[in-house]
Design a protein around this motif. Structure first.
Motif, PDB file in Angstrom:
ATOM      1  N   VAL A  70       0.827  -1.213   0.000  1.00 14.11           N
ATOM      2  CA  VAL A  70       0.000   0.000   0.000  1.00 14.11           C
ATOM      3  C   VAL A  70       0.859   1.260   0.000  1.00 14.11           C
ATOM      4  CG1 VAL A  70      -1.963  -1.146   1.086  1.00 14.11           C
ATOM      5  CG2 VAL A  70      -0.221  -0.053   2.526  1.00 14.11           C
ATOM      6  N   ASN A  71       2.159   1.102  -0.277  1.00 16.66           N
ATOM      7  CA  ASN A  71       3.096   2.240  -0.341  1.00 16.66           C
ATOM      8  C   ASN A  71       3.130   3.015   0.974  1.00 16.66           C
ATOM      9  OD1 ASN A  71       3.750   1.800  -3.127  1.00 16.66           O
ATOM     10  ND2 ASN A  71       1.784   2.719  -3.666  1.00 16.66           N
ATOM     11  N   GLY A  72       3.096   2.259   2.072  1.00 16.64           N
ATOM     12  CA  GLY A  72       3.081   2.914   3.368  1.00 16.64           C
ATOM     13  C   GLY A  72       4.233   2.482   4.249  1.00 16.64           C
ATOM     14  N   ARG A  73       4.073   2.724   5.544  1.00 16.29           N
ATOM     15  CA  ARG A  73       5.092   2.350   6.539  1.00 16.29           C
ATOM     16  C   ARG A  73       4.372   1.814   7.767  1.00 16.29           C
ATOM     17  NH1 ARG A  73       4.285   7.750   6.535  1.00 16.29           N
ATOM     18  NH2 ARG A  73       3.944   8.792   8.550  1.00 16.29           N
ATOM     19  N   ALA A  74       5.051   0.954   8.518  1.00 16.11           N
ATOM     20  CA  ALA A  74       4.418   0.331   9.673  1.00 16.11           C
ATOM     21  C   ALA A  74       5.399   0.229  10.830  1.00 16.11           C
ATOM     22  CB  ALA A  74       3.895  -1.060   9.312  1.00 16.11           C
ATOM     23  N   THR A  75       4.856   0.260  12.061  1.00 11.80           N
ATOM     24  CA  THR A  75       5.621  -0.026  13.269  1.00 11.80           C
ATOM     25  C   THR A  75       4.904  -1.142  14.018  1.00 11.80           C
ATOM     26  OG1 THR A  75       4.415   1.692  14.496  1.00 11.80           O
ATOM     27  CG2 THR A  75       6.507   2.317  13.472  1.00 11.80           C
ATOM     28  N   HIS A  76       5.688  -2.059  14.563  1.00 11.21           N
ATOM     29  CA  HIS A  76       5.145  -3.236  15.257  1.00 11.21           C
ATOM     30  C   HIS A  76       5.973  -3.418  16.512  1.00 11.21           C
ATOM     31  CE1 HIS A  76       4.001  -7.794  14.931  1.00 11.21           C
ATOM     32  NE2 HIS A  76       3.204  -7.128  15.753  1.00 11.21           N
ATOM     33  N   GLN A  77       5.418  -3.036  17.683  1.00 10.84           N
ATOM     34  CA  GLN A  77       6.205  -2.973  18.911  1.00 10.84           C
ATOM     35  C   GLN A  77       5.505  -3.719  20.052  1.00 10.84           C
ATOM     36  OE1 GLN A  77       6.340   1.288  19.342  1.00 10.84           O
ATOM     37  NE2 GLN A  77       8.278   1.453  18.209  1.00 10.84           N
ATOM     38  N   LEU A  78       6.307  -4.285  20.925  1.00 14.70           N
ATOM     39  CA  LEU A  78       5.819  -4.988  22.112  1.00 14.70           C
ATOM     40  C   LEU A  78       6.600  -4.514  23.327  1.00 14.70           C
ATOM     41  CD1 LEU A  78       4.200  -7.322  23.504  1.00 14.70           C
ATOM     42  CD2 LEU A  78       6.156  -8.800  22.944  1.00 14.70           C
ATOM     43  N   ASP A  79       5.880  -4.087  24.393  1.00 13.92           N
ATOM     44  CA  ASP A  79       6.540  -3.746  25.653  1.00 13.92           C
ATOM     45  C   ASP A  79       5.795  -4.429  26.795  1.00 13.92           C
ATOM     46  OD1 ASP A  79       4.258  -2.185  26.223  1.00 13.92           O
ATOM     47  OD2 ASP A  79       5.158  -0.401  25.331  1.00 13.92           O
ATOM     48  N   ASP A  80       6.047  -3.987  28.022  1.00 12.99           N
ATOM     49  CA  ASP A  80       5.454  -4.644  29.188  1.00 12.99           C
ATOM     50  C   ASP A  80       3.950  -4.421  29.282  1.00 12.99           C
ATOM     51  OD1 ASP A  80       7.890  -5.606  29.919  1.00 12.99           O
ATOM     52  OD2 ASP A  80       8.329  -3.961  31.301  1.00 12.99           O
ATOM     53  N   LYS A  81       3.421  -3.418  28.625  1.00 14.07           N
ATOM     54  CA  LYS A  81       2.018  -3.076  28.780  1.00 14.07           C
ATOM     55  C   LYS A  81       1.149  -3.440  27.568  1.00 14.07           C
ATOM     56  CE  LYS A  81       2.864   0.774  31.938  1.00 14.07           C
ATOM     57  NZ  LYS A  81       2.684   2.229  32.179  1.00 14.07           N
ATOM     58  N   GLU A  82       1.722  -3.329  26.407  1.00 13.34           N
ATOM     59  CA  GLU A  82       0.879  -3.508  25.226  1.00 13.34           C
ATOM     60  C   GLU A  82       1.675  -3.922  24.003  1.00 13.34           C
ATOM     61  OE1 GLU A  82      -0.821   0.400  25.005  1.00 13.34           O
ATOM     62  OE2 GLU A  82       0.850   1.206  23.834  1.00 13.34           O
ATOM     63  N   LEU A  83       0.932  -4.483  23.057  1.00 12.70           N
ATOM     64  CA  LEU A  83       1.450  -4.735  21.711  1.00 12.70           C
ATOM     65  C   LEU A  83       0.791  -3.705  20.805  1.00 12.70           C
ATOM     66  CD1 LEU A  83       1.966  -8.066  19.869  1.00 12.70           C
ATOM     67  CD2 LEU A  83       0.700  -6.252  18.745  1.00 12.70           C
ATOM     68  N   ARG A  84       1.592  -2.955  20.087  1.00 15.62           N
ATOM     69  CA  ARG A  84       1.071  -1.871  19.259  1.00 15.62           C
ATOM     70  C   ARG A  84       1.496  -2.063  17.800  1.00 15.62           C
ATOM     71  NH1 ARG A  84      -0.373   3.720  19.698  1.00 15.62           N
ATOM     72  NH2 ARG A  84      -0.385   3.453  21.967  1.00 15.62           N
ATOM     73  N   TYR A  85       0.518  -1.962  16.939  1.00 14.77           N
ATOM     74  CA  TYR A  85       0.805  -2.008  15.494  1.00 14.77           C
ATOM     75  C   TYR A  85       0.183  -0.770  14.861  1.00 14.77           C
ATOM     76  CZ  TYR A  85       0.860  -3.444  10.595  1.00 14.77           C
ATOM     77  OH  TYR A  85       1.060  -3.498   9.238  1.00 14.77           O
ATOM     78  N   GLU A  86       0.961  -0.071  14.077  1.00 17.15           N
ATOM     79  CA  GLU A  86       0.461   1.131  13.409  1.00 17.15           C
ATOM     80  C   GLU A  86       0.882   1.113  11.944  1.00 17.15           C
ATOM     81  OE1 GLU A  86       1.636   5.735  13.643  1.00 17.15           O
ATOM     82  OE2 GLU A  86       0.504   5.036  15.410  1.00 17.15           O
ATOM     83  N   LEU A  87      -0.079   1.350  11.086  1.00 20.84           N
ATOM     84  CA  LEU A  87       0.156   1.367   9.638  1.00 20.84           C
ATOM     85  C   LEU A  87      -0.325   2.700   9.094  1.00 20.84           C
ATOM     86  CD1 LEU A  87       0.817  -0.103   6.910  1.00 20.84           C
ATOM     87  CD2 LEU A  87      -1.573  -0.858   6.907  1.00 20.84           C
ATOM     88  N   VAL A  88       0.542   3.387   8.366  1.00 21.85           N
ATOM     89  CA  VAL A  88       0.199   4.663   7.731  1.00 21.85           C
ATOM     90  C   VAL A  88       0.479   4.529   6.239  1.00 21.85           C
ATOM     91  CG1 VAL A  88       0.670   7.138   7.602  1.00 21.85           C
ATOM     92  CG2 VAL A  88       0.756   5.950   9.816  1.00 21.85           C
ATOM     93  N   PHE A  89      -0.487   4.913   5.445  1.00 20.25           N
ATOM     94  CA  PHE A  89      -0.304   4.794   3.989  1.00 20.25           C
ATOM     95  C   PHE A  89      -1.150   5.848   3.283  1.00 20.25           C
ATOM     96  CE2 PHE A  89      -3.738   2.105   5.349  1.00 20.25           C
ATOM     97  CZ  PHE A  89      -4.728   2.243   4.389  1.00 20.25           C
ATOM     98  N   PRO A  90      -0.743   6.220   2.075  1.00 24.07           N
ATOM     99  CA  PRO A  90      -1.527   7.230   1.325  1.00 24.07           C
ATOM    100  C   PRO A  90      -2.873   6.676   0.872  1.00 24.07           C
ATOM    101  CG  PRO A  90       0.252   6.359  -0.036  1.00 24.07           C
ATOM    102  CD  PRO A  90       0.456   5.800   1.346  1.00 24.07           C
ATOM    103  N   GLN A  91      -3.876   7.533   0.930  1.00 27.05           N
ATOM    104  CA  GLN A  91      -5.192   7.124   0.442  1.00 27.05           C
ATOM    105  C   GLN A  91      -5.139   7.040  -1.070  1.00 27.05           C
ATOM    106  OE1 GLN A  91      -8.401   9.776   1.345  1.00 27.05           O
ATOM    107  NE2 GLN A  91      -9.981   8.304   0.721  1.00 27.05           N
ATOM    108  N   GLU A  92      -5.474   5.872  -1.603  1.00 29.04           N
ATOM    109  CA  GLU A  92      -5.435   5.674  -3.047  1.00 29.04           C
ATOM    110  C   GLU A  92      -6.650   6.300  -3.696  1.00 29.04           C
ATOM    111  OE1 GLU A  92      -4.097   1.645  -4.326  1.00 29.04           O
ATOM    112  OE2 GLU A  92      -4.339   1.190  -2.210  1.00 29.04           O
ATOM    113  N   ILE A  93      -6.468   6.695  -4.955  1.00 27.79           N
ATOM    114  CA  ILE A  93      -7.575   7.268  -5.727  1.00 27.79           C
ATOM    115  C   ILE A  93      -8.305   6.143  -6.413  1.00 27.79           C
ATOM    116  CG2 ILE A  93      -8.207   8.859  -7.560  1.00 27.79           C
ATOM    117  CD1 ILE A  93      -7.026  10.170  -5.068  1.00 27.79           C
ATOM    118  N   PHE A  94      -9.643   6.112  -6.227  1.00 24.81           N
ATOM    119  CA  PHE A  94     -10.432   5.055  -6.847  1.00 24.81           C
ATOM    120  C   PHE A  94     -10.479   5.258  -8.340  1.00 24.81           C
ATOM    121  CE2 PHE A  94     -11.953   4.912  -2.504  1.00 24.81           C
ATOM    122  CZ  PHE A  94     -12.031   3.553  -2.288  1.00 24.81           C
TER     123      PHE A  94
END
Length: 332
Positions: free
Chosen positions: A307-331
């Motif tokens: 999707v031409n984006g970037r992602a972070t995938h992290q785990l610590d003592d409190k939570e597992l966090r995944y974040e994906l950011v990508f440009p909105q495609e034109i239909f």
């Protein structure tokens, strides 16, 4: 009178029959002309508006259809000699309109031979044909993309599966997730799928009785087909990992999922977040499940790249966090 499955009552007035046939021809977007054996016009009905016969002008192919088309029609009709002879001609008349000319020599009831021409407006037929060809090309294109995704899933799942049973279990789950996303895309006439529908599919499949433990917020963005397939696969991996290795079900601590759209200098962007609480569980097992596996490859590399984006995938003592950011495609 009965002639070749055509019947009418002779006692009826000719004007009613004339009105009936002309109305039917108009509804069919058809024109009917009749000429004698020498080419002299006898009758012209429902001539299309683009071809006009000026008052006082003797009807002829050139006078009605213009010199270029009139010449082509004249040459076509010259080859028709005896009853039953026929020929057809299709022309593009400009403005993306198409007409078909069907010429045939016929013998009338008085044994007189005449030339009958039916002109049919084929514009809508040709537009539908073009649309169908475009759709078939799109089906072929999307099918190839889908097969490429399936091939990659199969290859990578096999790479990270120690046994055949493990491979089959994981591959079937991922293939089912892909199939569900494709169903949503198909139902929308290939526009794509809404984010919440993609999430609901995975929640209903794996935590249906505890669906309230997955909280979703933000905007319900319509994703393009490509984004729908890959994000649906990412959500599958996140849900399966949460059920297999997390403790949110036992501790009744909800997972927070959000989707939002925001503006940047480069254009509109979409951000998807998955925040999963973790408690007193085996962090090593959870870390192993979320890294160095195909699931991690999907989340950190395959989906962002697709999707031409970037992602972070992290785990610590409190939570597992995944974040994906990508440009909105034109239909399309």
């Amino acid at each position: 009178m009965v002639h070749r499955l055509t019947w009418f009552e002779p006692a009826r007035a000719e004007d009613k029959l004339r009105e009936f046939f002309i109305t039917a021809l108009i509804d069919m977007s058809a024109t009917l002309t009749l000429q004698d054996q020498q080419g002299k016009y006898i009758c012209i009905t429902t001539l299309p508006a683009r071809w006009m016969l000026k008052p006082g002008v003797e009807p002829s192919d050139e006078a009605i259809f213009g010199p270029e088309l009139g010449t082509r029609l004249g040459e076509l009709k010259a080859g028709l000699v005896k009853p039953g002879d026929r020929a057809e001609l299709e022309i593009e008349a400009g403005d993306d309109t198409f007409f078909e000319f069907r010429c045939r020599m016929v013998e009338m009831g008085n044994h007189e031979i005449n030339l009958m021409t039916v002109v049919l407006d084929r514009t809508e037929d040709r537009r539908r044909e073009r649309l169908l060809r475009a759709l078939l090309r799109e089906v072929s294109h999307r099918s190839k993309n889908l097969l490429a995704i399936i091939q990659s899933i199969a290859s990578q799942t096999a790479r990270y599966s120690g046994t055949l049973d493990a491979f089959l279990g994981k591959f079937r789950g991922r293939l089912h997730a892909l199939s569900q996303s494709q169903d949503l895309i198909t139902d929308s006439s290939w526009r794509g799928a809404y984010f919440r529908d993609l999430l609901k599919q995975q929640v209903d499949r794996y935590v249906q009785e505890n669906g309230s433990l997955v909280h979703v917020s933000g905007e319900d963005v319509m994703l393009t087909p490509n984004a729908s397939l890959h994000i649906g696969l990412a959500l599958h991996e996140l849900v399966v990992n949460a059920v297999s290795h997390g403790d949110f079900l036992q501790r009744r601590r909800p997972i927070e999922v959000s989707c939002e759209r925001f503006q940047t200098d480069a254009g509109p962007q979409i951000r998807i977040r998955w925040v999963e609480p973790v408690g007193n569980i085996n962090k090593e097992a959870l870390s192993a499940a979320s890294s160095a596996r195909f699931g991690s490859t999907v989340l950190e590399r395959v989906v962002p790249s697709s999707v031409n984006g970037r992602a972070t995938h992290q785990l610590d003592d409190k939570e597992l966090r995944y974040e994906l950011v990508f440009p909105q495609e034109i239909f399309e």
